[in-house]
Motif scaffolding. Structure first.
Motif, PDB file in Angstrom:
ATOM      1  N   VAL B 175       0.848  -1.201   0.000  1.00 36.09           N
ATOM      2  CA  VAL B 175       0.000   0.000   0.000  1.00 36.09           C
ATOM      3  C   VAL B 175       0.884   1.251   0.000  1.00 36.09           C
ATOM      4  CG1 VAL B 175      -1.729   1.296   1.301  1.00 36.09           C
ATOM      5  CG2 VAL B 175      -1.929  -1.192   1.081  1.00 36.09           C
ATOM      6  N   ALA B 176       1.904   1.211   0.870  1.00 37.51           N
ATOM      7  CA  ALA B 176       2.806   2.360   0.922  1.00 37.51           C
ATOM      8  C   ALA B 176       3.469   2.583  -0.429  1.00 37.51           C
ATOM      9  CB  ALA B 176       3.867   2.144   1.999  1.00 37.51           C
ATOM     10  N   GLY B 177       3.894   1.473  -1.021  1.00 36.67           N
ATOM     11  CA  GLY B 177       4.566   1.568  -2.325  1.00 36.67           C
ATOM     12  C   GLY B 177       3.671   2.186  -3.372  1.00 36.67           C
ATOM     13  N   PHE B 178       2.476   1.694  -3.446  1.00 39.46           N
ATOM     14  CA  PHE B 178       1.588   2.144  -4.534  1.00 39.46           C
ATOM     15  C   PHE B 178       0.924   3.474  -4.252  1.00 39.46           C
ATOM     16  CE2 PHE B 178       1.384  -2.542  -5.594  1.00 39.46           C
ATOM     17  CZ  PHE B 178       2.250  -2.415  -6.665  1.00 39.46           C
ATOM     18  N   LYS B 179       1.072   3.955  -3.036  1.00 43.08           N
ATOM     19  CA  LYS B 179       0.556   5.283  -2.763  1.00 43.08           C
ATOM     20  C   LYS B 179       1.408   6.346  -3.471  1.00 43.08           C
ATOM     21  CE  LYS B 179      -3.028   5.072   0.067  1.00 43.08           C
ATOM     22  NZ  LYS B 179      -4.350   5.452  -0.451  1.00 43.08           N
ATOM     23  N   VAL B 180       2.645   5.958  -3.792  1.00 42.42           N
ATOM     24  CA  VAL B 180       3.517   6.873  -4.538  1.00 42.42           C
ATOM     25  C   VAL B 180       3.070   6.845  -6.005  1.00 42.42           C
ATOM     26  CG1 VAL B 180       5.905   7.415  -5.137  1.00 42.42           C
ATOM     27  CG2 VAL B 180       5.377   6.262  -2.968  1.00 42.42           C
ATOM     28  N   TRP B 181       2.632   7.957  -6.516  1.00 50.34           N
ATOM     29  CA  TRP B 181       1.959   7.945  -7.821  1.00 50.34           C
ATOM     30  C   TRP B 181       2.849   7.426  -8.936  1.00 50.34           C
ATOM     31  CZ3 TRP B 181       3.713  10.403 -12.116  1.00 50.34           C
ATOM     32  CH2 TRP B 181       4.667  11.423 -11.919  1.00 50.34           C
ATOM     33  N   TRP B 182       4.143   7.832  -8.933  1.00 52.71           N
ATOM     34  CA  TRP B 182       4.971   7.393 -10.075  1.00 52.71           C
ATOM     35  C   TRP B 182       5.305   5.914 -10.000  1.00 52.71           C
ATOM     36  CZ3 TRP B 182       9.746   5.454  -8.981  1.00 52.71           C
ATOM     37  CH2 TRP B 182      10.361   5.839  -7.778  1.00 52.71           C
ATOM     38  N   VAL B 183       5.312   5.374  -8.771  1.00 48.63           N
ATOM     39  CA  VAL B 183       5.524   3.922  -8.665  1.00 48.63           C
ATOM     40  C   VAL B 183       4.348   3.205  -9.311  1.00 48.63           C
ATOM     41  CG1 VAL B 183       5.671   1.974  -7.089  1.00 48.63           C
ATOM     42  CG2 VAL B 183       6.993   4.050  -6.635  1.00 48.63           C
ATOM     43  N   SER B 184       3.155   3.668  -8.942  1.00 43.69           N
ATOM     44  CA  SER B 184       1.962   3.051  -9.534  1.00 43.69           C
ATOM     45  C   SER B 184       1.946   3.205 -11.048  1.00 43.69           C
ATOM     46  CB  SER B 184       0.704   3.693  -8.956  1.00 43.69           C
ATOM     47  OG  SER B 184       0.441   3.155  -7.685  1.00 43.69           O
ATOM     48  N   ALA B 185       2.294   4.413 -11.488  1.00 45.94           N
ATOM     49  CA  ALA B 185       2.270   4.652 -12.930  1.00 45.94           C
ATOM     50  C   ALA B 185       3.249   3.709 -13.640  1.00 45.94           C
ATOM     51  CB  ALA B 185       2.621   6.101 -13.225  1.00 45.94           C
ATOM     52  N   PHE B 186       4.465   3.639 -13.120  1.00 51.15           N
ATOM     53  CA  PHE B 186       5.473   2.757 -13.720  1.00 51.15           C
ATOM     54  C   PHE B 186       4.970   1.305 -13.718  1.00 51.15           C
ATOM     55  CE2 PHE B 186      10.196   1.280 -13.357  1.00 51.15           C
ATOM     56  CZ  PHE B 186      10.194   0.971 -14.715  1.00 51.15           C
ATOM     57  N   TYR B 187       4.378   0.953 -12.587  1.00 47.37           N
ATOM     58  CA  TYR B 187       3.887  -0.423 -12.436  1.00 47.37           C
ATOM     59  C   TYR B 187       2.807  -0.738 -13.476  1.00 47.37           C
ATOM     60  CZ  TYR B 187       2.609  -4.635  -9.795  1.00 47.37           C
ATOM     61  OH  TYR B 187       2.361  -5.919  -9.399  1.00 47.37           O
ATOM     62  N   ILE B 188       1.892   0.211 -13.629  1.00 45.25           N
ATOM     63  CA  ILE B 188       0.786  -0.030 -14.577  1.00 45.25           C
ATOM     64  C   ILE B 188       1.319  -0.064 -16.011  1.00 45.25           C
ATOM     65  CG2 ILE B 188      -1.337   0.952 -15.540  1.00 45.25           C
ATOM     66  CD1 ILE B 188      -1.861   2.047 -12.664  1.00 45.25           C
ATOM     67  N   ILE B 189       2.222   0.872 -16.315  1.00 47.77           N
ATOM     68  CA  ILE B 189       2.796   0.867 -17.672  1.00 47.77           C
ATOM     69  C   ILE B 189       3.552  -0.434 -17.922  1.00 47.77           C
ATOM     70  CG2 ILE B 189       4.545   1.958 -19.130  1.00 47.77           C
ATOM     71  CD1 ILE B 189       3.715   4.632 -17.791  1.00 47.77           C
ATOM     72  N   ALA B 190       4.337  -0.837 -16.922  1.00 47.29           N
ATOM     73  CA  ALA B 190       5.139  -2.044 -17.100  1.00 47.29           C
ATOM     74  C   ALA B 190       4.256  -3.270 -17.288  1.00 47.29           C
ATOM     75  CB  ALA B 190       6.069  -2.236 -15.908  1.00 47.29           C
ATOM     76  N   PHE B 235      -2.514  -7.591 -12.279  1.00 42.96           N
ATOM     77  CA  PHE B 235      -1.467  -6.820 -11.620  1.00 42.96           C
ATOM     78  C   PHE B 235      -1.883  -5.369 -11.424  1.00 42.96           C
ATOM     79  CE2 PHE B 235       1.565 -10.187 -13.005  1.00 42.96           C
ATOM     80  CZ  PHE B 235       2.157 -10.410 -11.769  1.00 42.96           C
ATOM     81  N   ALA B 236      -2.466  -4.803 -12.478  1.00 51.03           N
ATOM     82  CA  ALA B 236      -2.710  -3.362 -12.449  1.00 51.03           C
ATOM     83  C   ALA B 236      -3.808  -2.986 -11.448  1.00 51.03           C
ATOM     84  CB  ALA B 236      -3.085  -2.869 -13.843  1.00 51.03           C
ATOM     85  N   ILE B 237      -4.648  -3.943 -11.141  1.00 54.35           N
ATOM     86  CA  ILE B 237      -5.776  -3.595 -10.259  1.00 54.35           C
ATOM     87  C   ILE B 237      -5.291  -3.221  -8.854  1.00 54.35           C
ATOM     88  CG2 ILE B 237      -6.263  -5.935  -9.403  1.00 54.35           C
ATOM     89  CD1 ILE B 237      -9.257  -5.186 -10.000  1.00 54.35           C
ATOM     90  N   ILE B 238      -4.124  -3.739  -8.458  1.00 53.81           N
ATOM     91  CA  ILE B 238      -3.634  -3.463  -7.094  1.00 53.81           C
ATOM     92  C   ILE B 238      -3.230  -1.995  -6.941  1.00 53.81           C
ATOM     93  CG2 ILE B 238      -1.927  -4.118  -5.339  1.00 53.81           C
ATOM     94  CD1 ILE B 238      -2.101  -6.967  -6.552  1.00 53.81           C
ATOM     95  N   PRO B 239      -2.345  -1.472  -7.799  1.00 47.14           N
ATOM     96  CA  PRO B 239      -2.062  -0.029  -7.662  1.00 47.14           C
ATOM     97  C   PRO B 239      -3.299   0.827  -7.868  1.00 47.14           C
ATOM     98  CG  PRO B 239      -1.018  -0.940  -9.626  1.00 47.14           C
ATOM     99  CD  PRO B 239      -1.497  -2.088  -8.818  1.00 47.14           C
ATOM    100  N   ILE B 240      -4.165   0.404  -8.771  1.00 46.26           N
ATOM    101  CA  ILE B 240      -5.372   1.209  -9.010  1.00 46.26           C
ATOM    102  C   ILE B 240      -6.229   1.246  -7.747  1.00 46.26           C
ATOM    103  CG2 ILE B 240      -7.548   1.293 -10.292  1.00 46.26           C
ATOM    104  CD1 ILE B 240      -5.943   0.178 -12.714  1.00 46.26           C
ATOM    105  N   ALA B 241      -6.409   0.042  -7.161  1.00 44.14           N
ATOM    106  CA  ALA B 241      -7.223  -0.024  -5.950  1.00 44.14           C
ATOM    107  C   ALA B 241      -6.560   0.762  -4.828  1.00 44.14           C
ATOM    108  CB  ALA B 241      -7.426  -1.489  -5.545  1.00 44.14           C
ATOM    109  N   THR B 242      -5.253   0.724  -4.784  1.00 44.74           N
ATOM    110  CA  THR B 242      -4.551   1.468  -3.740  1.00 44.74           C
ATOM    111  C   THR B 242      -4.749   2.962  -3.916  1.00 44.74           C
ATOM    112  OG1 THR B 242      -2.877  -0.260  -3.854  1.00 44.74           O
ATOM    113  CG2 THR B 242      -2.337   1.710  -2.565  1.00 44.74           C
TER     114      THR B 242
END
Lengths: 647, 272, 257
Positions: B175-190, B235-242
């Protein structure tokens, strides 16, 4: 000129067997001492080169294309005949022999044709072993079809690409030998002359078409398998590169040219679309099984169709002339090639031709589609209809196909004896380049058979026999250092220089077109004394013009298609005249040779067996001297001569 | 040449290695995704899952698996790089007017998607496995609080020798990780690129080992497409949900409410 | 009435193997839509010759789509825009008045340009020479019907054998891979019972030669299949991969003779 056909003694069926037994053999260990030159890599050349190399001879093989796999044998569609009698419908060696002699209008040599029929079975075995994917039945056995009006089903086929598959079979065998180093392959090399030493063919002069280099090649025997000369007509179904140069150069060095007037015109080709055309495309003859051939009854209707003012579908039944059905009720649309072709020409000459040029007749599937449904027709001819649409842009399911005859195959060629040896000892000729097996007309699916028979089963024996006769002491003795090579090479070089240096204004293609026009108009489907005499004069005049007004751009020491064509057209110019002379000499109509003066009252060909049952062989006598005619009488011991009738 | 050498040297051999390592990674990705999705079942489930991953097998075996996975990636990349170099050499000059007829976008961009994925994998391991990305060193005290929580199974704290078994607070880390917007963005793009990589790769790997024909090509292409999308969404649903606030930190490690006080005690004792 | 068109032809000109080469632009008027593409080039040649220039050199022979000699990339696609069609069977009605047509030679390291649009494709022959054959000396064959072959297998072999060896697959591939060409021959011969004896040897030898000649690897993208004038499917490549894997597997334990 010595025209001893060397036909072996004994009964017809035993000739080849006993001849093989009487041949001189070369010890396997000695074979590597001999070099054999093979010119051409089609069915005959490719198979011969591969087979001779398998036996242990060193072979050099030459072709003008970029790969031996491209030889024009590849374009044959229909199939290959063999007297296997797999269909249990009464076929036999003798029947195939008989059909071929009859189909050739009794102008072929019996013994050669019999041998052809005899080895036809071995060809199929050989090809299957080589991996040729012939069509098969569900049970896994080979399928056959009836072809070209034959009464038995003896044709083996690989879809519509039989020639391709057979050639690729021979090519793969050849490739193996190239890989093993037994065959040295020369791609993009063109044979420009033959070298004789003490009367025997001992080598050739070739031009590397990429570098322009002219080189000498010595051998203990030379096999010429360079195909036919249909391109003397400019437009034909032949490949663009097909030419008569190798054969014609051999003729000029003393090889007899036999029956050049026997040219086959195929009735079902796509009509010419205009004067920019380079090539005619054949449509399989099988289309005539269901298509009905017709032309409008009157010129007025034809004119309207030509101008696009009338849709051919709107022509009333009464205004259509189904001329093949009318003239030949029993064979109808399936009348043989020569007869159908002439009938089409007659209709067009009468001003009743269609297509924009007026040179076309209809091949109509309307009734067949009505009778069997479009689906059935699609199953039978789908790929052909597609091909037609690809080329013409017309949909043959909706508008009737248009067809017109085109030059397709040449039965004449260099004279050879039973051993396929020309009048130059040591020079053998195989495939379409020789004259031997088809007489005055070739039957469908017989060309592939002859090419492979020569290449796989005849030349490997007879060339070996010749080499054996020469003795092992002679093997490889003549080298390219022999003065004869220098002399011929100088001739070749000076001819190239001459072609390059004329400095005129007209391109080789233009001359070729003009020559083709003369040949087609005056020595085409129907020939007369007047037309032929005119043709000879016109060709001579054109030749003079050629040598004074030819323009060859580029240079001689690089890839130069203009120079290549110039050389070939120069030879066609000389050869065309011999063809016309032969046609003029042959005062009869037979097979592919139709003399308008010699026809029955109802327009059928009339043979003259009393005067013309011979092979006409021409001997070169000099540039400005007419060639000399020699005759090899044709003796029929096993077949009774009869008139072909298809009424 | 030895048969193995000739196999590895050949283009087909390297493609087969690529297919086989690709298969390993394709299966890993699916397992990884299913594991991750347990975060939606509650902090205790994902934490227990993480614990299990670390303790089910002896450490040596765990490292064996890690090395195997890394080696698969290495071989996959080695094959890709050497083949690409060979391919470039074979086609030094392209067409002036180059046109693509039927090759899919994903098939033509495998190298691009692969390179970005590699960069992502390096970051991802540094981020969540080694945990040494600056400002996100989750192992350090104070980055996520608490970093260790009691292991909970079937609603109860797991005890061993009278002590609560502790485990890393994966839930909060994610949760902490994905709260950082660019981490989530990178994650979703990847994961989007991973989807693309898979839509070609999954079907292609069957082709490379020779288990495909026209009929199965159509089917496998569809399977690959579905697989790629499932992986992407999974995979992407986790950062999105976060980011949407659906997934939250849980400092108790997902302990049931009833046991919260008990847990507090335990934590206290632990801190003492 | 026959329709005609005016065209701008942008074509690669290169004197020889060593020349750098560049595009040249020519105007052509009144080209009949019934002309074939190569006839259009013939007309261009005649026009160039009339002006005293060398015509554009291009390979061509049968002009009926079977010999495989013609080889040119037309507007970025080998053999041009019509699928399942060789350049010689392509007709001008697929182009329109005023169009600019770009013509380039096959581009691949193993196919050096000899002149203009003519390239050297002998590496394809070398692949065949190394194993693309079924050894059967003339005279050694058994009766053709001695070994029945199921129709399905014969048809499949024929599908593969339809390859005309033009090299469009290599030209279309961004890696200049000859996999479709090689696999078609391997699939043809390996699938037939006659070809089984040499199967492993053939597969290994042909792949080694293919790689050795400098062709690239396959990335399974399928541009070759799209460009193939005989529509040889990618299935053949899968077949080759399978046979290669099997052959190498056997080779690992006991060298394939």
């Amino acid at each position: 000129m010595n025209l001893d056909s060397k036909i072996p003694e004994g009964p017809l069926a035993q000739k080849w067997t006993s001849h093989k037994f009487n041949m001189k053999l070369v010890n396997p260990a000695n074979r590597r001492k001999y070099n054999v030159i093979v010119v051409g890599s089609g069915l005959a050349g490719g198979a011969a080169a591969a087979s001779l190399a398998e036996q242990g001879y060193n072979v050099s093989c030459f072709c003008y294309q970029d790969s031996p796999r491209r030889a024009h044998s590849i374009a044959a569609q229909g199939g290959i005949n063999a007297s296997k009698n797999y269909q249990n419908d009464g076929d036999s060696v003798h029947r195939l022999f008989y059909d071929t002699v009859k189909g050739g209008d009794y102008r072929a040599r019996e013994a050669n044709v019999y041998r052809l029929a005899e080895v036809s079975s071995d060809i199929i075995d050989q090809c299957v072993a080589n991996g040729v994917p012939f069509a098969r039945e569900y049970g896994g056995l080979l399928a056959n079809r009836s072809f070209g009006g034959a009464q038995v089903s003896r044709t083996f086929y690989a879809r519509g690409q039989t020639g391709q598959q057979l050639l690729l079979g021979a090519y793969s065998a050849l490739s193996k030998q190239i890989g093993l180093g037994k065959v040295k392959m020369y791609n993009r090399h063109e044979m420009l002359d033959v070298v004789k030493v003490d009367g025997h063919a001992k080598g050739i002069i070739v031009r590397n078409m990429v570098t322009g280099e002219v080189t000498r090649h010595a051998g203990d025997a030379v096999v010429v398998a360079t195909g036919g000369y249909g391109n003397v007509f400019f437009l034909s179904t032949n490949a663009q590169g097909c030419n008569v140069t190798a054969a014609h150069r051999a003729y000029r060095r003393g090889a007899g040219m036999a029956n050049p007037c026997y040219t086959q015109i195929h009735p079902t080709c796509i009509p010419v679309h205009g004067d920019q055309q380079s090539k005619l495309t054949l449509m399989s003859e099988s289309l005539r099984n269901d298509g009905r051939v017709w032309a409008p009854k009157d010129q007025e209707t034809a004119k309207k169709i030509r101008e696009g003012k009338l849709n051919p579908n709107d022509v009333a039944e009464d205004d259509r002339d189904y001329y093949l059905e009318r003239k030949y009720p029993s064979f109808g649309n399936l009348a043989p090639r020569d007869i159908s072709s002439r009938a089409a020409k007659e209709a067009c000459d009468d001003g009743r031709g269609v297509a924009t040029t007026g040179l076309g007749v209809f091949l109509d599937f309307r009734d067949a589609i009505k009778r069997d449904g479009q689906k059935a027709i699609e199953e039978r001819y789908g790929n052909l209809f597609e091909m037609y649409q690809c080329i013409t842009g017309d949909n043959p399911y909706e508008t009737p196909m248009m067809i017109f005859p085109a030059v397709h195959y040449t039965m004449g060629g260099l004279w050879v004896d039973y051993n396929l040896q020309s009048t130059i000892p040591g020079m053998f000729v195989g495939g379409e380049a020789n004259f031997s097996d088809h007489g005055a007309n070739r039957l469908g699916a017989s060309a592939l058979m002859q090419g492979l028979a020569d290449g796989y089963f005849v030349l490997p024996y007879t060339v070996g026999n010749y080499l054996g006769e020469q003795g092992v002491a002679a093997a490889g003795q003549v080298t390219t250092d022999h003065p004869a090579f220098a002399e011929v090479e100088a001739d070749v070089q000076s001819r190239i220089q001459k072609l390059m240096s004329i400095g005129g204004t007209e391109s080789p293609r233009s001359f070729h077109k003009r020559l083709g026009n003369i040949m087609w108009e005056k020595c085409g489907m129907s020939r007369t004394k007047e037309s032929l005499t005119e043709a000879i004069e016109e060709i001579q005049a054109l030749r003079r013009e050629f040598w004074s007004n030819l323009k060859v751009v580029g240079d001689a020491d690089s890839l130069n298609p203009e120079l290549e064509r110039a050389g070939r057209v120069a030879d066609f110019m000389e050869f065309g005249e011999i063809l016309c002379r032969d046609a003029l000499m042959r005062e009869e109509s037979c097979g592919g040779h139709f003399r308008a003066e010699h026809q029955t009252d109802d327009g059928e060909a009339m043979r003259d067996d009393d005067k013309f049952a011979f092979v006409g062989v021409w001997e070169y006598k000099g540039d400005d001297v007419p060639p000399a005619l020699h005759k090899e009488p044709l003796v029929y011991e096993n077949i009774k001569l009869a008139t072909r009738s298809y009424k | 040449m030895c048969s193995l050498c000739s196999f590895i040297k050949s283009t087909i051999g390297r493609k087969i290695l690529m297919a086989l390592t690709g298969l390993v990674l394709v299966l890993f990705v699916m397992g990884h995704m299913l594991g991750n999705l347990q975060i939606f079942l509650g902090a205790e489930v994902i934490n227990a899952y993480a614990y299990k991953l670390h303790h089910l097998l002896p450490a040596a075996a765990l490292w064996g698996i890690r090395i195997f996975l890394l080696a698969s990636i290495a071989v996959h990349i080695w094959a890709a790089v050497t083949l690409t170099l060979d391919n470039r050499k074979a086609r030094p000059e392209g067409y002036d007017s180059d046109k693509v007829v039927q090759a899919s976008y994903s098939s033509r961009t495998m190298r691009m998607s692969g390179i970005i994925l590699l960069a992502f994998i390096v970051f991802h391991i540094a981020h969540f496995t080694v945990r040494n990305v600056p400002s996100m060193q989750y192992n350090e005290p104070g980055v996520i609080e608490p970093s260790e929580v009691p292991l909970v199974k079937h609603g109860e704290v797991v005890m061993k020798n009278g002590h609560a078994v502790m485990t890393f607070n994966v839930n909060d880390m994610m949760v902490a990780g994905f709260k950082v917007w660019w981490v989530s963005a990178f994650y979703i793009i990847a994961t989007g690129l991973l989807c693309m990589h898979l839509t070609h790769g999954v079907s292609s790997m069957f082709q490379s080992v020779g288990l495909r024909n026209s009929l199965w090509r159509k089917r496998l292409d569809r399977v690959a497409l579905v697989y790629g999308w499932v992986v992407f969404l999974g995979f992407a649903i986790i950062p999105i949900a976060t980011m949407a606030g659906l997934l939250k930190k849980d400092p108790t490690g997902g302990l049931p409410v009833a046991s919260v006080s008990a847990a507090a005690e335990i934590t206290e004792t632990l801190h003492k | 009435m026959e329709k005609t068109m005016n065209l701008t032809i942008r074509v690669w000109r290169q004197k020889n193997r060593l020349d750098v080469g560049k595009f040249a632009e020519y105007k052509l008027a009144d080209i009949s839509e019934d002309s074939s593409f190569l006839e259009m080039l013939d007309i261009l040649s005649e026009q160039l010759v009339a002006d005293g220039h060398e015509p554009v050199a291009f390979d061509h022979d049968c002009r009926e789509g079977i010999c495989g000699m013609c080889s040119m990339t037309i507007n970025g696609i080998p053999h041009g825009p019509e699928s399942g069609t060789t350049a010689c069977q392509l007709h001008m009605r697929h182009f329109h008045d005023g169009q600019t047509i770009t013509i380039e030679p096959w581009r691949a390291k193993p196919f050096p340009v000899i002149k203009d649009l003519v390239v050297d494709r002998t590496p394809l022959d070398k692949i065949i020479q190394s194993g693309g054959f079924i050894t059967a000396r003339a005279g050694s064959a058994v009766d053709a019907n001695a070994m029945p072959i199921a129709k399905g297998i014969a048809d499949y072999a024929m599908d593969a054998a339809a390859c005309i060896g033009c090299g469009a697959c290599v030209a279309a591939c961004p890696n200049a891979s000859a996999m479709l060409f090689t696999s078609a021959k391997v699939a043809h011969m390996n699938s037939l019972p006659q070809g089984k004896a040499e199967k492993d040897r053939r597969t290994l030898a042909m792949v080694t030669t293919m790689d050795g000649e400098g062709f690239g690897g396959c990335t399974n993208i399928g541009e070759c299949e799209a460009a193939c004038p005989k529509s040889i499917p990618l299935d053949m490549i899968a077949h080759l991969n399978r046979d290669y894997a099997t052959a190498q597997f056997k080779n690992f334990f006991k060298p394939v003779a």
